[in-house]
Design a protein around this motif. Structure first.
Motif, PDB file in Angstrom:
ATOM      1  N   UNK A  46       0.648  -1.188   0.013  1.00 18.49           N
ATOM      2  CA  UNK A  46       0.219  -0.018   0.034  1.00 18.49           C
ATOM      3  C   UNK A  46       0.882   1.247   0.046  1.00 18.49           C
ATOM      4  N   UNK A  47       0.531   2.166  -0.721  1.00 18.71           N
ATOM      5  CA  UNK A  47       1.162   3.492  -0.759  1.00 18.71           C
ATOM      6  C   UNK A  47       0.367   4.638  -0.374  1.00 18.71           C
ATOM      7  N   UNK A  48       0.563   5.543   0.470  1.00 18.18           N
ATOM      8  CA  UNK A  48      -0.208   6.560   0.907  1.00 18.18           C
ATOM      9  C   UNK A  48       0.421   7.873   0.561  1.00 18.18           C
ATOM     10  N   UNK A  49      -0.531   8.621  -0.277  1.00 22.98           N
ATOM     11  CA  UNK A  49      -0.100   9.747  -0.731  1.00 22.98           C
ATOM     12  C   UNK A  49      -0.973  11.022   0.058  1.00 22.98           C
ATOM     13  N   UNK A  50      -0.580  12.059  -0.236  1.00 25.12           N
ATOM     14  CA  UNK A  50      -1.344  13.420   0.508  1.00 25.12           C
ATOM     15  C   UNK A  50      -2.240  13.681  -0.967  1.00 25.12           C
TER      16      UNK A  50
ATOM     17  N   UNK B 153       0.400   9.940  14.084  1.00 25.65           N
ATOM     18  CA  UNK B 153       1.314  11.001  13.443  1.00 25.65           C
ATOM     19  C   UNK B 153       1.288  10.864  11.734  1.00 25.65           C
ATOM     20  N   UNK B 154       0.750   9.595  11.427  1.00 18.43           N
ATOM     21  CA  UNK B 154       0.700   9.453   9.740  1.00 18.43           C
ATOM     22  C   UNK B 154      -0.706  10.554   9.352  1.00 18.43           C
ATOM     23  N   UNK B 155      -1.862  10.246  10.091  1.00 18.70           N
ATOM     24  CA  UNK B 155      -2.954  10.902   9.280  1.00 18.70           C
ATOM     25  C   UNK B 155      -3.265  12.287  10.095  1.00 18.70           C
ATOM     26  N   UNK B 156      -2.978  12.630  11.129  1.00 17.22           N
ATOM     27  CA  UNK B 156      -3.177  13.910  11.667  1.00 17.22           C
ATOM     28  C   UNK B 156      -4.630  14.363  11.738  1.00 17.22           C
ATOM     29  N   UNK B 157      -5.418  13.729  11.870  1.00 17.49           N
ATOM     30  CA  UNK B 157      -6.810  14.184  12.079  1.00 17.49           C
ATOM     31  C   UNK B 157      -7.435  14.717  10.812  1.00 17.49           C
ATOM     32  N   UNK B 158      -6.774  13.992   9.650  1.00 16.09           N
ATOM     33  CA  UNK B 158      -7.512  14.647   8.460  1.00 16.09           C
ATOM     34  C   UNK B 158      -8.379  13.157   7.797  1.00 16.09           C
ATOM     35  N   UNK B 159      -9.101  13.734   6.772  1.00 17.33           N
ATOM     36  CA  UNK B 159     -10.030  12.554   6.254  1.00 17.33           C
ATOM     37  C   UNK B 159      -9.195  11.603   5.309  1.00 17.33           C
ATOM     38  N   UNK B 160      -9.558  10.311   5.350  1.00 19.57           N
ATOM     39  CA  UNK B 160      -8.606   9.288   4.802  1.00 19.57           C
ATOM     40  C   UNK B 160      -9.502   8.362   4.033  1.00 19.57           C
ATOM     41  N   UNK B 161      -9.076   7.883   2.665  1.00 11.81           N
ATOM     42  CA  UNK B 161      -9.693   6.839   2.054  1.00 11.81           C
ATOM     43  C   UNK B 161      -8.729   6.092   1.317  1.00 11.81           C
TER      44      UNK B 161
ATOM     45  N   UNK C 288      -5.626   0.598 -11.465  1.00  7.92           N
ATOM     46  CA  UNK C 288      -5.901  -0.463 -12.544  1.00  7.92           C
ATOM     47  C   UNK C 288      -4.910  -1.462 -12.618  1.00  7.92           C
ATOM     48  N   UNK C 289      -3.567  -1.369 -11.839  1.00  9.83           N
ATOM     49  CA  UNK C 289      -2.538  -2.269 -11.751  1.00  9.83           C
ATOM     50  C   UNK C 289      -2.592  -2.968 -10.367  1.00  9.83           C
ATOM     51  N   UNK C 290      -4.105  -3.047  -9.964  1.00 13.10           N
ATOM     52  CA  UNK C 290      -4.120  -3.879  -8.542  1.00 13.10           C
ATOM     53  C   UNK C 290      -3.443  -2.853  -7.450  1.00 13.10           C
ATOM     54  N   UNK C 291      -3.107  -1.827  -7.498  1.00 15.72           N
ATOM     55  CA  UNK C 291      -2.380  -1.075  -6.615  1.00 15.72           C
ATOM     56  C   UNK C 291      -3.282  -0.339  -5.448  1.00 15.72           C
ATOM     57  N   UNK C 292      -3.170  -0.768  -4.147  1.00 19.29           N
ATOM     58  CA  UNK C 292      -3.829  -0.051  -3.209  1.00 19.29           C
ATOM     59  C   UNK C 292      -3.299   1.239  -2.977  1.00 19.29           C
ATOM     60  N   UNK C 293      -4.047   2.517  -3.087  1.00 18.41           N
ATOM     61  CA  UNK C 293      -3.766   3.868  -2.905  1.00 18.41           C
ATOM     62  C   UNK C 293      -4.446   4.303  -1.747  1.00 18.41           C
ATOM     63  N   UNK C 294      -3.842   4.755  -0.616  1.00 19.99           N
ATOM     64  CA  UNK C 294      -4.383   5.541   0.380  1.00 19.99           C
ATOM     65  C   UNK C 294      -4.210   7.016   0.144  1.00 19.99           C
ATOM     66  N   UNK C 295      -5.255   7.897   0.457  1.00 19.25           N
ATOM     67  CA  UNK C 295      -5.106   9.111   0.391  1.00 19.25           C
ATOM     68  C   UNK C 295      -5.520   9.722   1.689  1.00 19.25           C
ATOM     69  N   UNK C 296      -4.690  10.741   1.946  1.00 17.93           N
ATOM     70  CA  UNK C 296      -4.764  11.565   3.044  1.00 17.93           C
ATOM     71  C   UNK C 296      -4.955  13.267   2.655  1.00 17.93           C
TER      72      UNK C 296
END
Length: 301
Positions: free
Chosen positions: A253-257, A278-286, A291-299
């Motif tokens: 999994x990769x997490x992007x802003x 520390x990673x999320x800092x009270x933000x909305x996350x989903x 398309x290449x089966x990559x899981x992308x976490x967005x903050x």
């Protein structure tokens, strides 16, 4: 933790680690990472990843000494997948991490913890960095790059501020590179950067291809900040096997802003939720799946 949170910045790379205690020791002892948060995966976070079987799994959020210049790494306890082999399937293939002195790190690294796939050497056509590649005990791959030039090919590359610093590019193995790039541009609001066609030694070695076999890669970015390197994988690549209800094995999994979750043009696994730590800092996350089966976490930033 230093580093600005701007649209497209990499915040974290997550590894699905079957031998979680040993992996935690590898990253802290061999690479010098510090544990900044640890605990158990909550039910809502596991569901947001599409990984309900990992409810209650241990995790450790890791940062380079002093916080580094960018994002975290995260280890999550999981189940071994015997059929999984690094650099052979679609999805996140590797995390690129800045290091101060690649040859020195290569010389002292315990290869029982991190198996060397390729020693430090220049990449044909590139003068800005010297990489070497390792595979961890969870099947994750790290590109450990000594940055020599901070500005290259329309991108800014970070020079390490610690012996092992932060992840700065996520490497993605694509079944259809052009389609995957288009998704990252249209759905996430990133930009298409330059493309290169190179003899890619670790891919050629993984698939038993000739040393001079060429692979085309395309960078995504925001401004001069790199996001992903999207590689066109050979036809022999597979869909990544995984344990039912878990994250994919290895680089999971990769997490992007992201500037706004409301602007994302793709369905989320679960609706956005506010998260702390520390990673999320009270933000909305989903989280979504590309398309290449990559899981992308967005903050949201």
């Amino acid at each position: 933790m230093t580093g600005q949170r701007t649209h497209g910045a990499i915040l974290c790379g997550t590894v699905n680690a079957p031998d979680f205690p040993a992996a935690r020791t590898d990253y802290t002892r061999e690479l010098g990472f510090e544990v900044v948060e640890e605990g158990r995966i909550s039910p809502d976070l596991a569901r947001s990843w599409g990984a309900p079987a990992q409810v209650g799994a241990p995790y450790a959020l890791l940062a380079p000494p002093g916080g580094g210049s960018g994002g975290f790494l995260r280890l999550v306890g999981g189940t071994a997948v015997p059929a999984f082999r690094p650099l052979s399937s679609y999805g996140w293939a590797a995390f690129e991490i800045a290091v101060e002195d690649g040859p020195a790190l290569h010389a002292r690294l315990d290869t029982a913890a991190f198996r060397v796939l390729g020693p430090p050497k220049p990449v044909p056509g590139f003068t800005a960095f010297i990489p070497f590649q390792v595979a961890g005990r969870s099947g994750e791959v790290l590109y450990l790059n000594t940055v020599l030039e901070e500005r290259t090919a329309g991108l800014d590359l970070p020079k390490a501020k610690a012996p092992v610093d932060s992840m700065f590019i996520a490497v993605l193995a694509a079944e259809d590179r052009a389609r995957t790039v288009a998704f990252h541009v249209a759905a996430l609001g990133f930009e298409e950067g330059e493309s290169f066609t190179i003899p890619y030694s670790v891919i050629n070695g993984s698939f038993g291809l000739p040393e001079d076999h060429l692979t085309t890669i395309t960078m995504t970015k925001v401004g001069r900040t790199p996001a992903s390197e999207i590689d066109q994988y050979p036809q022999a690549a597979l869909d990544r096997p995984r344990s039912p209800g878990e994250l994919p094995p290895g680089n999971a999994l990769v997490t992007f802003a992201i500037r706004s979750l409301d602007a994302v043009r793709a369905p989320f696994i679960e609706p956005p939720a506010v998260r702390e730590g520390p990673l999320y800092r009270g933000a909305r996350v989903a989280t979504l799946i590309g398309p290449s089966s990559e899981r992308i976490e967005l903050v949201e930033c």
